[in-house]
Scaffold this motif. Structure first.
Motif, PDB file in Angstrom:
ATOM      1  N   UNK A   1       3.379  26.392 -16.097  1.00  0.00           N
ATOM      2  CA  UNK A   1       2.575  25.161 -16.080  1.00  0.00           C
ATOM      3  C   UNK A   1       1.233  25.293 -15.363  1.00  0.00           C
ATOM      4  N   UNK A   2       1.099  26.284 -14.466  1.00  0.00           N
ATOM      5  CA  UNK A   2      -0.156  26.449 -13.739  1.00  0.00           C
ATOM      6  C   UNK A   2      -1.140  27.280 -14.555  1.00  0.00           C
ATOM      7  N   UNK A   3      -2.345  26.751 -14.850  1.00  0.00           N
ATOM      8  CA  UNK A   3      -3.334  27.526 -15.607  1.00  0.00           C
ATOM      9  C   UNK A   3      -3.705  28.853 -14.958  1.00  0.00           C
ATOM     10  N   UNK A   4      -3.738  28.898 -13.612  1.00  0.00           N
ATOM     11  CA  UNK A   4      -4.128  30.139 -12.935  1.00  0.00           C
ATOM     12  C   UNK A   4      -3.123  31.249 -13.217  1.00  0.00           C
ATOM     13  N   UNK A   5      -1.865  30.906 -13.386  1.00  0.00           N
ATOM     14  CA  UNK A   5      -0.840  31.908 -13.712  1.00  0.00           C
ATOM     15  C   UNK A   5      -1.043  32.397 -15.143  1.00  0.00           C
ATOM     16  N   UNK A   6      -1.249  31.475 -16.068  1.00  0.00           N
ATOM     17  CA  UNK A   6      -1.474  31.862 -17.465  1.00  0.00           C
ATOM     18  C   UNK A   6      -2.748  32.699 -17.599  1.00  0.00           C
ATOM     19  N   UNK A   7      -3.773  32.364 -16.800  1.00  0.00           N
ATOM     20  CA  UNK A   7      -5.016  33.124 -16.831  1.00  0.00           C
ATOM     21  C   UNK A   7      -4.796  34.556 -16.349  1.00  0.00           C
ATOM     22  N   UNK A   8      -3.997  34.724 -15.305  1.00  0.00           N
ATOM     23  CA  UNK A   8      -3.707  36.068 -14.797  1.00  0.00           C
ATOM     24  C   UNK A   8      -2.973  36.894 -15.841  1.00  0.00           C
ATOM     25  N   UNK A   9      -2.084  36.271 -16.594  1.00  0.00           N
ATOM     26  CA  UNK A   9      -1.401  36.961 -17.693  1.00  0.00           C
ATOM     27  C   UNK A   9      -2.416  37.340 -18.768  1.00  0.00           C
ATOM     28  N   UNK A  10      -3.270  36.390 -19.128  1.00  0.00           N
ATOM     29  CA  UNK A  10      -4.199  36.575 -20.243  1.00  0.00           C
ATOM     30  C   UNK A  10      -5.153  37.744 -20.019  1.00  0.00           C
ATOM     31  N   UNK A  11      -5.451  38.066 -18.771  1.00  0.00           N
ATOM     32  CA  UNK A  11      -6.453  39.088 -18.474  1.00  0.00           C
ATOM     33  C   UNK A  11      -6.058  40.483 -18.932  1.00  0.00           C
TER      34      UNK A  11
ATOM     35  N   UNK B   1      -9.680  26.147 -20.398  1.00  0.00           N
ATOM     36  CA  UNK B   1     -10.703  27.159 -20.706  1.00  0.00           C
ATOM     37  C   UNK B   1     -10.646  28.389 -19.804  1.00  0.00           C
ATOM     38  N   UNK B   2     -10.120  28.252 -18.591  1.00  0.00           N
ATOM     39  CA  UNK B   2     -10.047  29.421 -17.712  1.00  0.00           C
ATOM     40  C   UNK B   2      -9.117  30.477 -18.291  1.00  0.00           C
ATOM     41  N   UNK B   3      -8.075  30.047 -18.978  1.00  0.00           N
ATOM     42  CA  UNK B   3      -7.146  30.991 -19.611  1.00  0.00           C
ATOM     43  C   UNK B   3      -7.859  31.733 -20.740  1.00  0.00           C
ATOM     44  N   UNK B   4      -8.612  31.006 -21.542  1.00  0.00           N
ATOM     45  CA  UNK B   4      -9.340  31.638 -22.644  1.00  0.00           C
ATOM     46  C   UNK B   4     -10.442  32.564 -22.120  1.00  0.00           C
TER      47      UNK B   4
END
Length: 298
Positions: A76-86, A105-108
């Protein structure tokens, strides 16, 4: 080294027994190091790290099994999904597409820096409605095809145009447009031959670009050397082809009451060396590790 730093160093020591790793999870800083950097995390330890609130650090650990990172991609936390996305690979298939459709947008933006993202997906991100995502594409997609580069060089957002002309060599037919645009003019100077008109431009950013231009002829060098802007003069002092006597005279004029400006000026001029990296701490024996953990109350 203070106690927190010693524990963080122990947390990444290779072949550290699992029972000692588990004890380190009780220390917040060491726990982050375990989650982010260890390559031997078991499923039990990853579950414990998520429960303890280290999901973001864990998501950035590229050694974590694919199924764990796919699970964190739904966090649920965007910062976690963003770390995965990198850095995640497309496992299971379709994961990268789902991240490209993430509502945050931070995830994208973080996805755009992922070396595993295929070109067609990067092209999609280059047209993202959020400027920060397009900016991330520019920063990390150095060899974007011409159609993508053209779109970004003519983007409606001024910052995107400026970022794009800093990164991409523009097609010849776009150069007059970019030079006429006050936002991109100083960044486009590098792609044309320096001229007296550009060296006397009202925009100090344009004059600085002329001063740093690799094809600046010697007969034009005196004009920016006497420029009222300290950064323009500094660009001349930083050139390898500037005569030593001229450089010495210029350096005496390159002062500022602002310590940050002073640092930037000195950083751009050779010679500038970074301090040496601190040596890695030695590995601890089990007895030494036990003693350290005891001192920390772990």
């Amino acid at each position: 080294m203070n106690l927190d730093a010693e524990l963080s160093a122990l947390a990444v020591q290779e072949d550290l027994p699992a029972d000692l790793v588990r004890r380190l999870l009780r220390h917040p800083q060491a726990r982050r190091s375990v989650a982010l950097l260890r390559r031997d995390l078991t499923e039990e330890l990853t579950d414990e790290l998520i429960r303890l609130g280290s999901a973001r650090s864990l998501a950035a650990n590229s050694s974590v099994p694919a199924q764990v990172r796919a699970r964190l991609a739904q966090h649920p936390e965007p910062s976690v999904r963003a770390a995965v996305a990198a850095s995640v690979e497309d496992e299971p298939s379709g994961l990268l597409d789902r991240l490209a459709d993430d509502p945050d947008p931070s995830v994208r933006s973080f996805l755009a820096m992922n070396e595993h993202v295929p070109m067609e997906l990067l092209a999609r991100l280059a047209g993202d409605p959020e400027p920060s995502v397009r900016s991330s594409v520019i920063q990390y997609w150095r060899h974007a095809p011409e159609a993508v580069r053209r779109a970004l060089l003519t983007d409606a957002d001024p910052k995107i145009r400026r970022d794009a002309v800093s990164k991409y060599s523009p097609p010849a037919d776009l150069l007059p447009v970019l030079l006429a645009d006050t936002v991109t003019r100083s960044r486009a100077v590098r792609y044309v031959d320096p001229s007296p008109e550009l060296a006397a431009d009202p925009d100090s950013g344009v004059r600085e670009a002329v001063a740093a231009h690799p094809k600046l002829p010697a007969e034009l060098r005196d004009l920016p050397a006497g420029d009222p802007d300290v950064f323009v003069r500094n660009a001349i002092a930083a050139r390898q082809d500037t005569p030593a006597a001229l450089r010495e005279n210029l350096v005496t004029t390159l002062t500022s009451d602002d310590p940050i400006t002073e640092w930037v000026l000195s950083f751009r001029r050779p010679p500038h060396t970074c301090p040496p990296r601190a040596p890695a701490p030695p590995n601890l024996t089990r007895e030494q590790a036990e003693d350290l953990l005891a001192r920390a109350g772990l």
